[in-house]
Design a protein around this motif. Structure first.
Motif, PDB file in Angstrom:
ATOM      1  N   ALA B 373       0.831  -1.197   0.000  1.00 55.61           N
ATOM      2  CA  ALA B 373       0.000   0.000   0.000  1.00 55.61           C
ATOM      3  C   ALA B 373       0.869   1.252   0.000  1.00 55.61           C
ATOM      4  O   ALA B 373       0.560   2.235  -0.696  1.00 55.61           O
ATOM      5  CB  ALA B 373      -0.906  -0.006   1.224  1.00 55.61           C
ATOM      6  N   THR B 374       1.981   1.228   0.737  1.00 54.09           N
ATOM      7  CA  THR B 374       2.872   2.387   0.751  1.00 54.09           C
ATOM      8  C   THR B 374       3.412   2.677  -0.638  1.00 54.09           C
ATOM      9  O   THR B 374       3.350   3.813  -1.129  1.00 54.09           O
ATOM     10  CB  THR B 374       4.055   2.120   1.709  1.00 54.09           C
ATOM     11  OG1 THR B 374       3.524   1.624   2.933  1.00 54.09           O
ATOM     12  CG2 THR B 374       4.853   3.370   1.929  1.00 54.09           C
ATOM     13  N   ALA B 375       3.946   1.618  -1.275  1.00 52.52           N
ATOM     14  CA  ALA B 375       4.508   1.805  -2.617  1.00 52.52           C
ATOM     15  C   ALA B 375       3.442   2.326  -3.563  1.00 52.52           C
ATOM     16  O   ALA B 375       3.687   3.252  -4.362  1.00 52.52           O
ATOM     17  CB  ALA B 375       5.084   0.490  -3.135  1.00 52.52           C
ATOM     18  N   ALA B 376       2.238   1.740  -3.479  1.00 47.85           N
ATOM     19  CA  ALA B 376       1.173   2.140  -4.392  1.00 47.85           C
ATOM     20  C   ALA B 376       0.763   3.577  -4.130  1.00 47.85           C
ATOM     21  O   ALA B 376       0.502   4.340  -5.070  1.00 47.85           O
ATOM     22  CB  ALA B 376      -0.025   1.208  -4.237  1.00 47.85           C
ATOM     23  N   THR B 377       0.712   3.980  -2.877  1.00 47.19           N
ATOM     24  CA  THR B 377       0.272   5.333  -2.554  1.00 47.19           C
ATOM     25  C   THR B 377       1.255   6.364  -3.079  1.00 47.19           C
ATOM     26  O   THR B 377       0.861   7.326  -3.745  1.00 47.19           O
ATOM     27  CB  THR B 377       0.139   5.485  -1.027  1.00 47.19           C
ATOM     28  OG1 THR B 377      -0.676   4.426  -0.559  1.00 47.19           O
ATOM     29  CG2 THR B 377      -0.484   6.817  -0.682  1.00 47.19           C
ATOM     30  N   ILE B 378       2.542   6.129  -2.810  1.00 46.86           N
ATOM     31  CA  ILE B 378       3.532   7.102  -3.304  1.00 46.86           C
ATOM     32  C   ILE B 378       3.439   7.220  -4.812  1.00 46.86           C
ATOM     33  O   ILE B 378       3.355   8.318  -5.380  1.00 46.86           O
ATOM     34  CB  ILE B 378       4.953   6.662  -2.883  1.00 46.86           C
ATOM     35  CG1 ILE B 378       5.067   6.653  -1.362  1.00 46.86           C
ATOM     36  CG2 ILE B 378       5.986   7.582  -3.495  1.00 46.86           C
ATOM     37  CD1 ILE B 378       6.366   6.056  -0.880  1.00 46.86           C
ATOM     38  N   SER B 379       3.413   6.055  -5.495  1.00 48.31           N
ATOM     39  CA  SER B 379       3.416   6.090  -6.955  1.00 48.31           C
ATOM     40  C   SER B 379       2.119   6.663  -7.482  1.00 48.31           C
ATOM     41  O   SER B 379       2.122   7.411  -8.472  1.00 48.31           O
ATOM     42  CB  SER B 379       3.607   4.679  -7.505  1.00 48.31           C
ATOM     43  OG  SER B 379       4.705   4.078  -6.911  1.00 48.31           O
ATOM     44  N   GLY B 380       1.009   6.322  -6.847  1.00 50.92           N
ATOM     45  CA  GLY B 380      -0.280   6.828  -7.306  1.00 50.92           C
ATOM     46  C   GLY B 380      -0.353   8.338  -7.185  1.00 50.92           C
ATOM     47  O   GLY B 380      -0.856   9.017  -8.080  1.00 50.92           O
ATOM     48  N   LEU B 381       0.181   8.857  -6.102  1.00 50.93           N
ATOM     49  CA  LEU B 381       0.164  10.308  -5.938  1.00 50.93           C
ATOM     50  C   LEU B 381       1.116  10.967  -6.926  1.00 50.93           C
ATOM     51  O   LEU B 381       0.854  12.064  -7.414  1.00 50.93           O
ATOM     52  CB  LEU B 381       0.532  10.681  -4.498  1.00 50.93           C
ATOM     53  CG  LEU B 381      -0.476  10.194  -3.460  1.00 50.93           C
ATOM     54  CD1 LEU B 381      -0.046  10.617  -2.058  1.00 50.93           C
ATOM     55  CD2 LEU B 381      -1.868  10.743  -3.756  1.00 50.93           C
ATOM     56  N   SER B 382       2.184  10.254  -7.247  1.00 53.16           N
ATOM     57  CA  SER B 382       3.106  10.792  -8.247  1.00 53.16           C
ATOM     58  C   SER B 382       2.419  10.867  -9.593  1.00 53.16           C
ATOM     59  O   SER B 382       2.548  11.853 -10.325  1.00 53.16           O
ATOM     60  CB  SER B 382       4.355   9.911  -8.312  1.00 53.16           C
ATOM     61  OG  SER B 382       5.285  10.422  -9.226  1.00 53.16           O
ATOM     62  N   MET B 383       1.634   9.820  -9.907  1.00 50.66           N
ATOM     63  CA  MET B 383       0.892   9.836 -11.148  1.00 50.66           C
ATOM     64  C   MET B 383      -0.115  10.984 -11.156  1.00 50.66           C
ATOM     65  O   MET B 383      -0.335  11.630 -12.189  1.00 50.66           O
ATOM     66  CB  MET B 383       0.164   8.508 -11.355  1.00 50.66           C
ATOM     67  CG  MET B 383      -0.741   8.494 -12.572  1.00 50.66           C
ATOM     68  SD  MET B 383      -1.244   6.856 -13.060  1.00 50.66           S
ATOM     69  CE  MET B 383      -2.834   6.752 -12.300  1.00 50.66           C
ATOM     70  N   SER B 384      -0.693  11.236  -9.993  1.00 55.41           N
ATOM     71  CA  SER B 384      -1.691  12.298  -9.913  1.00 55.41           C
ATOM     72  C   SER B 384      -1.068  13.676 -10.026  1.00 55.41           C
ATOM     73  O   SER B 384      -1.773  14.671 -10.163  1.00 55.41           O
ATOM     74  CB  SER B 384      -2.438  12.214  -8.578  1.00 55.41           C
ATOM     75  OG  SER B 384      -2.875  10.910  -8.371  1.00 55.41           O
ATOM     76  N   LEU B 386       0.928  15.244  -7.683  1.00 59.99           N
ATOM     77  CA  LEU B 386       0.840  16.013  -6.443  1.00 59.99           C
ATOM     78  C   LEU B 386       2.229  16.212  -5.869  1.00 59.99           C
ATOM     79  O   LEU B 386       3.083  15.338  -5.948  1.00 59.99           O
ATOM     80  CB  LEU B 386      -0.041  15.270  -5.440  1.00 59.99           C
ATOM     81  CG  LEU B 386      -1.512  15.162  -5.858  1.00 59.99           C
ATOM     82  CD1 LEU B 386      -2.262  14.283  -4.891  1.00 59.99           C
ATOM     83  CD2 LEU B 386      -2.129  16.545  -5.934  1.00 59.99           C
ATOM     84  N   PRO B 387       2.476  17.355  -5.278  1.00 56.76           N
ATOM     85  CA  PRO B 387       3.755  17.551  -4.593  1.00 56.76           C
ATOM     86  C   PRO B 387       3.772  16.746  -3.301  1.00 56.76           C
ATOM     87  O   PRO B 387       2.684  16.440  -2.781  1.00 56.76           O
ATOM     88  CB  PRO B 387       3.776  19.059  -4.333  1.00 56.76           C
ATOM     89  CG  PRO B 387       2.333  19.454  -4.298  1.00 56.76           C
ATOM     90  CD  PRO B 387       1.591  18.511  -5.182  1.00 56.76           C
ATOM     91  N   PRO B 388       4.887  16.334  -2.801  1.00 54.93           N
ATOM     92  CA  PRO B 388       6.236  16.687  -3.253  1.00 54.93           C
ATOM     93  C   PRO B 388       6.841  15.591  -4.125  1.00 54.93           C
ATOM     94  O   PRO B 388       8.015  15.288  -3.965  1.00 54.93           O
ATOM     95  CB  PRO B 388       6.981  16.799  -1.921  1.00 54.93           C
ATOM     96  CG  PRO B 388       6.350  15.709  -1.085  1.00 54.93           C
ATOM     97  CD  PRO B 388       4.929  15.562  -1.539  1.00 54.93           C
ATOM     98  N   LEU B 389       6.044  14.971  -4.966  1.00 54.38           N
ATOM     99  CA  LEU B 389       6.563  13.817  -5.710  1.00 54.38           C
ATOM    100  C   LEU B 389       7.086  14.236  -7.088  1.00 54.38           C
ATOM    101  O   LEU B 389       6.799  15.335  -7.585  1.00 54.38           O
ATOM    102  CB  LEU B 389       5.471  12.764  -5.838  1.00 54.38           C
ATOM    103  CG  LEU B 389       5.110  12.240  -4.458  1.00 54.38           C
ATOM    104  CD1 LEU B 389       3.709  11.709  -4.444  1.00 54.38           C
ATOM    105  CD2 LEU B 389       6.093  11.192  -4.007  1.00 54.38           C
ATOM    106  N   PHE B 390       7.826  13.291  -7.692  1.00 52.99           N
ATOM    107  CA  PHE B 390       8.479  13.565  -8.959  1.00 52.99           C
ATOM    108  C   PHE B 390       7.438  13.853 -10.043  1.00 52.99           C
ATOM    109  O   PHE B 390       7.637  14.689 -10.917  1.00 52.99           O
ATOM    110  CB  PHE B 390       9.329  12.341  -9.332  1.00 52.99           C
ATOM    111  CG  PHE B 390      10.395  12.622 -10.340  1.00 52.99           C
ATOM    112  CD1 PHE B 390      10.820  13.928 -10.597  1.00 52.99           C
ATOM    113  CD2 PHE B 390      10.992  11.580 -11.030  1.00 52.99           C
ATOM    114  CE1 PHE B 390      11.817  14.170 -11.530  1.00 52.99           C
ATOM    115  CE2 PHE B 390      11.982  11.826 -11.955  1.00 52.99           C
ATOM    116  CZ  PHE B 390      12.392  13.124 -12.210  1.00 52.99           C
TER     117      PHE B 390
END
Lengths: 110, 979
Positions: B373-384, B386-390
């Motif tokens: 779930a952690t991996a999916a959340t970080i990546s999902g938010l990155s796809m969306s 949203l900051p502070p992601l790549f």
């Protein structure tokens, strides 16, 4: 003379094609023989010299060109082998289909 | 030249070989995966080292001449752009390899998947490392083929096979177009290597065929990178096992088209056509993918459509002519690869652990699988985005590109609009993926989908890219990554690009647009229960798949129409071929009709010595050939044919060419005998029917055949006439042969000398062909036909033969006089043959005629005594042995020439060497032995032919059944005529 030669070869070839297009497979084989005769003649008549004597060493007269002769000889022998093989195949085909009519030999289609 | 460049590919090759070696051994899937993952990881390290060590950033190259005559070479090329892709391929490749081990833990044949995966990886790596367009194309096709294997990995699944075929059909078709485009470019520039192509941009852009080149290349790239409307293959390719999807359809294969466009941008880019083509297709794809993705219920389908959307964004970025676009390009490539591979891998874990990928059933898995779930959340938010992601940075730069003041009208509205809309939809999809799967309460609380955390290696694979996505955003700007990306962007843009990875760039228009996207996206997500059903109900039938299906159906229909032409009448095919040939000759104006008019009239009928005889023989050959058409009985027609052949022989003799004439005579006789005898073997009724239908033909059909025959005859006559008139009258070879026949070959007969000496090797093969024909006929008629039940003759009884009754053709008795003749004929034939062999070097005649003479005499025995009786009387006549001895003798004789003389078949005169007393004019030379060998082989071949074809029917075996079968055949069928 050249024109006559050309016409004769043309007649052999044309008749060969016509026979090849017959329904009777025996006639098709005959067409093949005629066509190969025409081609061998063509090959042979391509010699460079209008020879007066056969191509023998030491002949004083103008000899005919030996190169196309040697090639034509080989060609005749090989077309004989090819002809025999085609005849064998047609013979088998007409045995299998009980007919010599190429229009009835249709199973190759399926 | 940098030899290290070959190392990454070699490392992957080792991995492939290891995977294949594991086929036979029972190695646990997980262990195998770790063993195999070492190799892509090593390739990654090697590539990283090569890139880092390359201080001045000039491209590294390696070239190996492959086909120097065609200017083709196998070459590799590593610059910033290749390095970015190559590192992604090997890096994500290592993770996916490990992950697949866990994914296929219970599958004994995981080596199969791993070997496909590694082969694909090698092909993909080769594609981005290729240094010239030919190498590029080879690896490009390699990725198409291996991805076919990966998509159809579950071979028993119909859908998987169909999806694989679709992917291959679309990307393969694009590949062919691309090849044409690449060759176009290579030929225009004059070299296939990148160095020339990238510097030849001005030549290419000003070339009149520039639009064609661009169109072909774009077609290849768009199909490969799933641009609308060719995107339809990508969702269906999701039938592949999830590790393959994660690798092929997020980070690598679909980006091949993007790579190609980015690579060729300096050569083809910066024109209006390039700009509009890429922008419009890219933006259309971007919005289509984002829109369709939001409708999906299947996790993998959702990811597939969001991938399509981002691919569209990348293509649109390459079309721009601004520095910021290429900054956005490299950041988006990297960000997308990181988050999308992680998302696919987590989708695979969910599927693997719960057995479902359906958004409507899943829910609340975060408690059971926290790491996933952690991996999916970080990546999902990155796809969306949203900051502070790549992913935020990627979207910001895209937005910044879209509001660049240099954009022309229409596009300066459309571009930001599409980016914002797609961003909003992607945010909605990210929300669906993260919240609905992991956090929302399950839809059906009574039967929740259960699952638990997989083994650590499996969740580690998505965790690593997810952490990088986070780290790039959160940590202070990593200088090395920024400069690496700057070099990548520069390689594609063609000049320097500044890349900074700072998330915060102040309050500006992109930030404002981003806020709109986020708020709209959030709204979409919150109202998803209302919006998604509406979207799903809207035009559910509409899909480009219909177009694809229609194309396939159309292809089938077209093929059926063409198959109709194949009506089974061989004569019809032959006519079509001849007519087509005529049309081609006419179209290309290959028939020089004007030649005739150019000739002076007198030369047409010029006549020389022996003319009258020649005219006579020529007319005889032509007329008797012509007669065969009108003779109704086959037998007579064959006799006329024979006359024609003999006339040809006389004509040859008048050339003068006595050797050839002799051969023509014996061949003509042999052919006639065989034809007549094989005619007697056909059932009588069949023969009679054949006679009937020879001329039963409709008038138009007859006319058609006649015209075809006339046309081809005239064409050949013209050809021969032109050749005869224009032939050279000096031979280069003849004087040499004439001078050297006696001293070198010891023969006066120049033609004979050419045959057995100057061109002896040809003659050797000629008799091999003749003997093979005999052997082939024997096999065909004696074994194959009998096995197939075609033969009407009973098996000849083996063992000791009893005295056979002497009967001729069709079992009729023959007269004693004929017997006497036969007894005289055979020895005479032998005598003739021996004379020919001994003196053939000075006189007409050779081993071939000698062999045929004897065969003809034996043929007469068959007719007179019958087959069995002849066999009994001539026990030495064993065709197979004769052929074997003949060919062996010829070979040994030739080798002796090499042993004692100067080379294979070199002339040797044994008589002179051994001082044998020999009759005048006879030389015991190896030419003589060769003639004997020819005679033996020909005798064997010819008697095989006679045995099988020319053997007359001895007994009338036309059984009643056969007769009946022939009679029962409906006559109406026979009358049917082809048109």
């Amino acid at each position: 003379m050249n024109l006559l030669t050309a016409l004769a070869i043309g007649v052999l070839f044309g008749v060969g094609i016509f026979q090849l297009l017959r329904r009777n497979v025996i006639r098709s084989v005959m067409g093949l023989v005629l066509i190969s005769n025409a081609m061998n003649l063509f090959l042979l008549s391509m010699g460079a010299y209008n020879g007066e004597a056969a191509a023998y060493a030491g002949s004083s007269a103008q000899i005919s060109d030996p190169t196309p002769q040697a090639l034509a000889l080989t060609a005749i022998v090989i077309s004989m082998g090819g002809f025999a093989f085609v005849l064998a195949m047609l013979y088998i085909i007409s045995l299998r289909y009980k007919t010599s009519d190429s229009d009835h030999i249709q199973e190759l289609k399926h | 030249m940098n030899l290290w460049l070959i190392a990454p590919l070699s490392l992957l090759l080792i991995g492939i070989l290891l995977a294949l070696a594991a086929a036979r051994r029972k190695i646990a899937a997980v262990r195998l995966a770790w063993m195999l993952a070492v190799w892509p990881a090593a390739a990654f390290a090697c590539l990283a080292w090569l890139t880092a060590a390359n201080a001045n950033n000039s491209p590294l190259t390696l070239s190996y001449a492959w086909l120097p005559s065609l200017n083709l070479s196998f070459s590799l090329y590593l610059d910033g752009l290749s390095a970015l892709f190559a590192l992604l391929i090997t890096g994500i490749g290592s993770l996916v390899t490990i992950y697949s081990g866990y994914y296929f833990e219970k599958d004994d044949s995981s080596w199969r998947f791993q070997s496909y995966l590694l082969t694909f990886m090698a092909a993909m790596l080769g594609l981005v490392l290729a240094g010239d367009v030919i190498t590029l194309f080879i690896f490009w096709e390699g990725t198409s083929l291996t991805s076919f294997l990966l998509i159809a990995y579950k071979t028993s699944d119909e859908e998987a096979r169909r999806g694989a075929f679709k992917a291959l059909f679309i990307t393969g078709g694009g590949g062919i177009a691309m090849l044409a485009g690449l060759l176009f470019i290579g030929i225009t520039v004059g070299d296939m290597g990148y160095a020339s192509i990238l510097s030849g941009g001005d030549v290419l852009r000003n070339h009149p065929f520039y639009p064609a080149m661009l169109g072909l290349i774009a077609f290849g790239a768009f199909t490969k990178s799933a641009q609308a409307p060719a995107h339809i293959w990508l969702p269906q390719a999701m039938t592949a096992p999830t590790p393959a999807s994660a690798f092929l359809h997020s980070a690598t294969m679909v980006k091949a088209g993007v790579y190609l466009l980015a690579r060729l941008n300096p050569a083809l880019g910066f024109t209006d056509l390039w700009f509009w083509l890429l922008s419009l297709f890219g933006l259309a794809t971007m919005i289509t993918g984002a829109y369709l993705g939001f409708k999906q219920n299947d996790l993998k389908a959702l990811l597939a459509y969001s991938t399509i959307s981002q691919l569209g964004a990348l293509v649109a970025l390459i079309g721009q002519d601004t520095e910021i676009a290429f900054k956005a390009l490299v950041i988006s490539i990297l960000a997308h690869a990181l988050y999308k591979s992680a998302l696919f891998l987590t989708a695979g874990i969910v599927d693997h652990e719960t057995g479902s990928r359906d958004l409507r059933r899943l829910g609340g898995l975060a408690r059971a699988m926290p790491f996933t779930a952690t991996a999916a959340t970080i990546s999902g938010l990155s796809m969306s985005g949203l900051p502070p992601l790549f992913g935020f940075l990627a979207k910001e730069t895209q937005l910044a590109t879209s509001v660049h003041p240099g954009l022309p009208p229409i596009l300066n509205v459309l571009f930001p609009l599409v980016v914002v809309a797609a961003g909003a939809l992607l945010l909605g999809q990210g929300g669906l993926f993260v919240y609905d799967v992991f956090f929302k309460r399950p839809a059906d609380p009574k039967h929740p989908v259960r699952g638990h955390e997989p083994r650590w290696g499996m969740w580690l694979a998505p965790m690593i890219p997810a952490i990088i996505s986070l780290a790039v955003g959160v940590l202070p700007e990593p200088e090395f990554l920024a400069s690496f990306l700057a070099h990548s962007a520069a390689a594609s843009y063609g000049s320097k690009v500044k890349v900074s990875l700072a998330l915060w760039s102040g309050v500006n228009i992109p930030l404002f647009l981003s806020a709109i996207a986020v708020s709209t996206g959030s709204l979409l997500f919150i109202q998803r229960k209302r919006i998604r059903p509406v979207l799903q109900a809207f035009l559910p039938q509409f899909s480009f798949n219909h177009l694809y299906d229609a194309t396939l159906r159309g292809g089938d229909a077209l093929a059926r129409q063409f198959t109709r032409l194949q009506n089974g009448h061989l004569r019809f095919y032959l006519s079509i071929m001849l007519v087509a040939l005529g049309i081609i000759l006419w179209l290309f104006q290959a028939i020089p009709f004007d030649f005739l008019t150019m000739q002076p009239a007198s030369s047409l009928l010029s006549v020389d010595g022996l003319a009258l005889l020649r005219v006579f023989t020529l007319s005889m050959a032509g007329l008797s050939a012509f007669t065969t058409i009108f003779l109704r009985r086959d037998l007579f027609a064959i006799l006329a044919l024979s006359v024609s052949g003999l006339a040809v022989a006389v004509w040859i003799a008048l050339e003068p060419a006595p050797d050839v004439a002799l051969v023509q005579i014996v061949v003509d006789l042999l052919a006639t005998v065989i034809l007549v005898l094989s005619l007697t073997r056909l059932p009588r009724l069949q023969r009679e029917k054949a006679r009937e239908f020879t001329y039963r033909q409709s008038r138009p059909g007859l006319l058609r055949d006649g015209l075809i025959a006339l046309g081809s005859g005239l064409l050949v006559a013209l050809l021969v006439y032109i050749s005869l008139q224009t032939r050279p009258h000096e031979s280069l070879l003849a004087p040499y042969f004439a001078q050297n026949a006696k001293p070198l070959a010891g023969a006066k007969d120049i033609v004979g000398a050419i045959l057995v000496d100057f061109r002896g090797f040809d003659t050797f093969f000629e008799i091999v062909v003749f003997a093979s024909a005999g052997l082939g006929i024997h096999m065909l008629l004696h074994y194959a036909a009998r096995k197939a039940g075609d033969h009407e003759d009973p098996e000849p009884t083996p063992g000791p033969l009893k005295q056979h009754p002497v009967t001729g053709v069709a079992g009729l008795p023959t007269s004693p006089l004929l017997h006497l003749l036969a007894y005289a004929l055979l020895p005479l034939a032998f005598l003739l043959a021996v004379v020919q062999l001994m003196y053939g070097h000075d006189q007409p005649g050779d081993g071939f005629t000698a062999g045929v003479f004897i065969s003809l005499a034996i043929g007469s025995w068959y007719v007179i005594f019958g087959y069995q009786a002849t066999k009994q009387r001539l026990p030495w006549l064993r065709s197979g042995y004769l052929i074997a001895y003949g060919l062996l003798l010829a070979l040994i004789n030739g080798l002796l020439g090499a042993w004692f003389g100067s080379g294979f078949m070199a002339p040797l005169n044994y008589g002179q060497m051994l001082n044998l007393p020999l009759p005048q004019g006879f030389y015991l030379s190896n030419a003589f032995i060769f003639e004997v060998a020819i005679c033996l082989a020909v005798l064997g071949g010819a008697t095989y032919i006679l045995d099988n074809l020319g053997r007359p029917r001895e007994l009338n075996l036309e059984s009643d059944a056969l007769l009946q079968a022939i009679q029962e055949e409906p006559t109406t069928q026979m009358e049917s005529e082809t048109t």
